[in-house]
Design an enzyme around this catalytic site. Structure first.
Site, mmCIF file in Angstrom:
data_model
loop_
_atom_site.group_PDB
_atom_site.id
_atom_site.type_symbol
_atom_site.label_atom_id
_atom_site.label_comp_id
_atom_site.label_asym_id
_atom_site.label_seq_id
_atom_site.Cartn_x
_atom_site.Cartn_y
_atom_site.Cartn_z
ATOM 1 N N ILE A 255 45.777 37.348 54.457
ATOM 2 C CA ILE A 255 44.768 36.444 53.912
ATOM 3 C C ILE A 255 44.292 36.980 52.569
ATOM 4 C CG2 ILE A 255 42.433 35.553 54.243
ATOM 5 C CD1 ILE A 255 42.990 35.417 57.207
ATOM 6 N N TYR B 251 32.228 47.214 51.340
ATOM 7 C CA TYR B 251 32.328 46.165 52.346
ATOM 8 C C TYR B 251 31.141 45.207 52.246
ATOM 9 C CZ TYR B 251 32.291 43.936 56.964
ATOM 10 O OH TYR B 251 32.258 43.024 57.992
#
Length: 312
Positions: A48, A139
């Site tokens: 992805i 993140y």
């Protein structure tokens, strides 16, 4: 019947969500995985990123639930962690969302992270859903950038957006630090964590899945950010005792002062681990509960018990 597309269907959260959605006769579920055997209701799209083609899976879809992501890694060894996170969590997410708009998808539910808010709170001063974001690691930055891009796209296109930020998620098959803690309690290893008075919010997998499903059609969820949680905050000491109780094994805890543990962690370069064990991270889920007329179905005690009942 509502036709739902779920990404990350083989992941920790995705697999639990898949099982619950698949049991609902009013839902036609299409799952998206990176690799695996394809079928009419399971589409393999490969990695992805900004170039992934989701068109096959998006045909006729009403709601997308995007749970796939490059997960948080404690000791990331890639040269540029932020670039890696952005490739999947930002570019991959926005690519999917743009294709969802083109396919006529009505609502996009994005599983984000409490790391968008930050890494720690002062006791009694929990994160709020509408606080100014303050991510501290790559993140968290990538999740915030994805959220910002999704909200802009929602404003431009009219596609409904729902963002959910969970803290640490626990349940059957959990990995990472929580799994390590379970193993130590299971083996009866003495732990110097018997006098920790921090406060941390968690969310059981069953509560998180219930919240996500609640957001599929709820009219008040449109273009909102929600924090997820069990509604109970525990110290590390209380959590370890709870894990032991759920496993029917005593947690062997030695009462060592938190200050002494922090000094030891600093000496041995373990500040990040110490923060998770000794620091506080609380979330206020009152907006989630009030706006959605929702409450967590399970207490922490029930969630831990269900975790180990289903693991055996």
């Amino acid at each position: 019947m509502t036709k739902i597309m779920l990404t990350g269907a083989n992941g920790f959260v995705g697999s639990a969500l898949k099982a619950e959605l698949a049991s609902d006769s009013g839902i036609h579920l299409v799952t998206v995985v990176r690799r695996g055997k394809a079928s009419p209701d399971c589409v393999a799209v490969g990695n992805i990123d900004g170039g992934t083609d989701f068109s096959e899976a998006l045909a006729g879809i009403d709601v997308v639930i995007h749970a796939a992501a490059r997960a948080h890694i404690m000791r990331d060894e890639v040269d540029d962690p932020l670039a890696e996170y952005r490739n999947v969590n930002v570019e991959g997410t926005l690519n999917l969302a743009r294709q969802a708009v083109a396919a006529g998808v009505r609502r996009f539910v994005f599983l984000s992270s409490i790391k968008v808010n930050g890494e720690a709170t002062a006791p009694g001063n929990p994160f709020q859903a509408d606080d100014m974001p303050s991510p501290e690691d790559p993140y968290g930055v990538s999740k915030l950038e994805a959220e910002q891009g999704l909200m802009l796209l929602a404003a431009e296109s009219g596609m409904e957006m729902v963002i959910i930020r969970p803290p640490l998620v626990y349940g059957p098959g959990v990995k990472g630090n929580f799994a390590s803690m379970i193993k130590l309690v299971d083996k009866g290893v003495p732990l110097p964590l018997g006098a920790i008075h921090n406060k941390r919010s968690l969310v059981g997998i069953d509560n998180l899945v219930n919240l996500i499903i609640h957001c599929i059609n709820h009219p008040a969820a449109v273009n909102q950010v929600f924090l997820a949680g069990d509604g109970e905050d525990l110290s590390t000491t209380e959590l370890l005792r709870g894990v032991g109780k759920a496993m029917r094994k005593p947690a062997r805890l030695i009462p060592v002062p938190a200050g002494l543990l922090q000094c030891g962690a600093a000496v041995f370069g373990k500040r990040a681990i110490a923060q998770r064990l000794l620091g506080s991270l609380q979330v206020d889920i009152s907006k989630t509960c009030e706006l959605l007329v929702w409450k967590p179905p399970y207490t922490v005690e029930e969630g831990l018990r269900r975790c180990f009942e289903r693991s055996n």
